[in-house]
Design a protein around this motif. Sequence first.
Motif, PDB file in Angstrom:
ATOM      1  N   LEU A   8      -7.041  -2.466   4.949  1.00  0.00           N
ATOM      2  CA  LEU A   8      -8.182  -3.369   4.899  1.00  0.00           C
ATOM      3  C   LEU A   8      -7.914  -4.714   5.560  1.00  0.00           C
ATOM      4  N   ARG A   9      -6.693  -4.951   6.022  1.00  0.00           N
ATOM      5  CA  ARG A   9      -6.354  -6.244   6.620  1.00  0.00           C
ATOM      6  C   ARG A   9      -7.003  -6.379   8.000  1.00  0.00           C
ATOM      7  N   PRO A  10      -7.168  -7.609   8.506  1.00  0.00           N
ATOM      8  CA  PRO A  10      -7.800  -7.801   9.818  1.00  0.00           C
ATOM      9  C   PRO A  10      -6.927  -7.295  10.958  1.00  0.00           C
ATOM     10  N   GLN A  11      -7.543  -7.130  12.107  1.00  0.00           N
ATOM     11  CA  GLN A  11      -6.813  -6.822  13.330  1.00  0.00           C
ATOM     12  C   GLN A  11      -6.190  -8.113  13.881  1.00  0.00           C
ATOM     13  N   PRO A  12      -5.051  -8.013  14.597  1.00  0.00           N
ATOM     14  CA  PRO A  12      -4.343  -6.794  14.994  1.00  0.00           C
ATOM     15  C   PRO A  12      -3.378  -6.258  13.941  1.00  0.00           C
ATOM     16  N   THR A  30      -8.148   2.642   9.103  1.00  0.00           N
ATOM     17  CA  THR A  30      -8.278   1.192   9.182  1.00  0.00           C
ATOM     18  C   THR A  30      -9.749   0.810   9.078  1.00  0.00           C
ATOM     19  N   ALA A  31     -10.035  -0.117   8.167  1.00  0.00           N
ATOM     20  CA  ALA A  31     -11.404  -0.600   7.963  1.00  0.00           C
ATOM     21  C   ALA A  31     -11.315  -2.055   7.508  1.00  0.00           C
ATOM     22  N   PRO A  32     -11.027  -2.983   8.419  1.00  0.00           N
ATOM     23  CA  PRO A  32     -10.809  -4.384   8.049  1.00  0.00           C
ATOM     24  C   PRO A  32     -11.987  -4.986   7.279  1.00  0.00           C
ATOM     25  N   LEU A  33     -11.645  -5.774   6.272  1.00  0.00           N
ATOM     26  CA  LEU A  33     -12.658  -6.468   5.492  1.00  0.00           C
ATOM     27  C   LEU A  33     -13.058  -7.797   6.127  1.00  0.00           C
ATOM     28  N   PHE A  34     -12.298  -8.239   7.134  1.00  0.00           N
ATOM     29  CA  PHE A  34     -12.573  -9.518   7.782  1.00  0.00           C
ATOM     30  C   PHE A  34     -12.457  -9.378   9.296  1.00  0.00           C
ATOM     31  N   THR A  35     -13.290 -10.123  10.002  1.00  0.00           N
ATOM     32  CA  THR A  35     -13.187 -10.258  11.450  1.00  0.00           C
ATOM     33  C   THR A  35     -12.678 -11.663  11.751  1.00  0.00           C
ATOM     34  N   VAL A  36     -11.566 -11.740  12.466  1.00  0.00           N
ATOM     35  CA  VAL A  36     -10.913 -13.023  12.722  1.00  0.00           C
ATOM     36  C   VAL A  36     -11.368 -13.566  14.076  1.00  0.00           C
ATOM     37  N   ARG A  37     -11.660 -14.870  14.111  1.00  0.00           N
ATOM     38  CA  ARG A  37     -12.070 -15.508  15.364  1.00  0.00           C
ATOM     39  C   ARG A  37     -11.473 -16.910  15.447  1.00  0.00           C
ATOM     40  N   PRO A  38     -11.200 -17.406  16.656  1.00  0.00           N
ATOM     41  CA  PRO A  38     -10.635 -18.758  16.799  1.00  0.00           C
ATOM     42  C   PRO A  38     -11.680 -19.831  16.547  1.00  0.00           C
ATOM     43  N   LEU A  39     -11.224 -20.988  16.127  1.00  0.00           N
ATOM     44  CA  LEU A  39     -12.066 -22.160  15.947  1.00  0.00           C
ATOM     45  C   LEU A  39     -11.602 -23.266  16.896  1.00  0.00           C
ATOM     46  N   ALA A  40     -12.530 -24.092  17.319  1.00  0.00           N
ATOM     47  CA  ALA A  40     -12.150 -25.276  18.084  1.00  0.00           C
ATOM     48  C   ALA A  40     -11.438 -26.251  17.142  1.00  0.00           C
ATOM     49  N   TRP A  41     -10.301 -26.787  17.566  1.00  0.00           N
ATOM     50  CA  TRP A  41      -9.563 -27.701  16.702  1.00  0.00           C
ATOM     51  C   TRP A  41      -8.762 -28.671  17.563  1.00  0.00           C
ATOM     52  N   GLN A  42      -8.326 -29.733  16.946  1.00  0.00           N
ATOM     53  CA  GLN A  42      -7.505 -30.731  17.630  1.00  0.00           C
ATOM     54  C   GLN A  42      -6.495 -31.277  16.649  1.00  0.00           C
ATOM     55  N   ALA A  43      -5.257 -31.415  17.095  1.00  0.00           N
ATOM     56  CA  ALA A  43      -4.224 -31.959  16.222  1.00  0.00           C
ATOM     57  C   ALA A  43      -4.490 -33.439  15.958  1.00  0.00           C
ATOM     58  N   ARG A 146     -20.297  -5.108   3.339  1.00  0.00           N
ATOM     59  CA  ARG A 146     -20.244  -3.823   2.641  1.00  0.00           C
ATOM     60  C   ARG A 146     -19.054  -3.021   3.176  1.00  0.00           C
ATOM     61  N   LEU A 147     -18.601  -2.071   2.392  1.00  0.00           N
ATOM     62  CA  LEU A 147     -17.564  -1.158   2.861  1.00  0.00           C
ATOM     63  C   LEU A 147     -18.133  -0.286   3.974  1.00  0.00           C
ATOM     64  N   SER A 148     -17.333  -0.057   5.002  1.00  0.00           N
ATOM     65  CA  SER A 148     -17.780   0.809   6.089  1.00  0.00           C
ATOM     66  C   SER A 148     -17.825   2.260   5.618  1.00  0.00           C
ATOM     67  N   ALA A 149     -18.507   3.100   6.400  1.00  0.00           N
ATOM     68  CA  ALA A 149     -18.559   4.530   6.078  1.00  0.00           C
ATOM     69  C   ALA A 149     -17.166   5.130   6.066  1.00  0.00           C
ATOM     70  N   LEU A 150     -16.297   4.672   7.004  1.00  0.00           N
ATOM     71  CA  LEU A 150     -14.913   5.163   7.051  1.00  0.00           C
ATOM     72  C   LEU A 150     -14.164   4.808   5.777  1.00  0.00           C
ATOM     73  N   SER A 152     -15.440   4.092   2.807  1.00  0.00           N
ATOM     74  CA  SER A 152     -16.011   4.833   1.676  1.00  0.00           C
ATOM     75  C   SER A 152     -15.513   6.272   1.653  1.00  0.00           C
ATOM     76  N   GLN A 153     -15.461   6.894   2.832  1.00  0.00           N
ATOM     77  CA  GLN A 153     -14.980   8.266   2.905  1.00  0.00           C
ATOM     78  C   GLN A 153     -13.514   8.360   2.498  1.00  0.00           C
ATOM     79  N   ALA A 154     -12.715   7.398   2.972  1.00  0.00           N
ATOM     80  CA  ALA A 154     -11.295   7.412   2.632  1.00  0.00           C
ATOM     81  C   ALA A 154     -11.093   7.286   1.127  1.00  0.00           C
ATOM     82  N   LEU A 155     -11.848   6.409   0.493  1.00  0.00           N
ATOM     83  CA  LEU A 155     -11.736   6.258  -0.959  1.00  0.00           C
ATOM     84  C   LEU A 155     -12.207   7.518  -1.674  1.00  0.00           C
ATOM     85  N   ASP A 156     -13.252   8.162  -1.161  1.00  0.00           N
ATOM     86  CA  ASP A 156     -13.715   9.414  -1.746  1.00  0.00           C
ATOM     87  C   ASP A 156     -12.643  10.495  -1.670  1.00  0.00           C
TER      88      ASP A 156
END
Length: 233
Positions: A8-12, A30-43, A146-150, A152-156
């Motif tokens: 359930l962890r994000p990619q990669p 693999t059915a990640p619960l989160f989608t990771v994306r970069p944010l604009a930031w400055q030190a 929501r949980l993906s179909a993949l 849900s099937q794996a848990l079933d």
Amino acid sequence: MSADILILRPQPGADETAARARALGLAPVTAPLFTVRPLAWQAPADRFDAVMLTSANAARLAGDGLTSLLPLPCYAVGEATAQAAAQAGFATIVTGPSDGDALVARMAADGVRCALWLSGADRTALAETGMRIVPVAAYAADPVDRLSALASQALDEGAVALLHSARAAALFAILAADRRAATRIAALSGEVAQTAGPGWARIVVADRPRDEALLELAAKLCQTGAEMRPPHA
């Protein structure tokens, strides 16, 4: 072939865990619960003694903003985060033993007075140590609704759900609420297991917070059904 484990962890990271699982003879989904994306930031303009990383995603997604920070020592939670820091260009890397609080304690012992914490937009509060920690969000992890179909099937099919973080555990507890009594969980730490809450068919905890240890535990749960120790704090 039915699934043995649900990742359930994000990619990669999900694909990395899947590759390790296959090497152990497990069938992963693999059915990640989160989608990771970069944010604009400055030190900030502060003078820092070190950079702190509690996730490999910060190093992977921070981009060019890291350039001016690379001469600083980098303190990283876990081997995967340390490897991502090395790939990002940090030359001096100290790998912490377990979590953010342990990493802060290590920095304090090394004489660090002020550290820049490159984190996600959602982060866990750290224990107070007297050290100045300046958090800056370099990425966001957006949850699924929501949980993906993949998944849900794996848990079933009886797959063991792997939980790598407390945030994933909290979300999974909501999305799989109607499956608790039939779902087995392998958790990376006691904190993760506690966040998942009670009522699961089985919940076991890795003896060290490493992906390899979590997979070894899941393999035993899948293949032998041997009695495992209960979750611990």
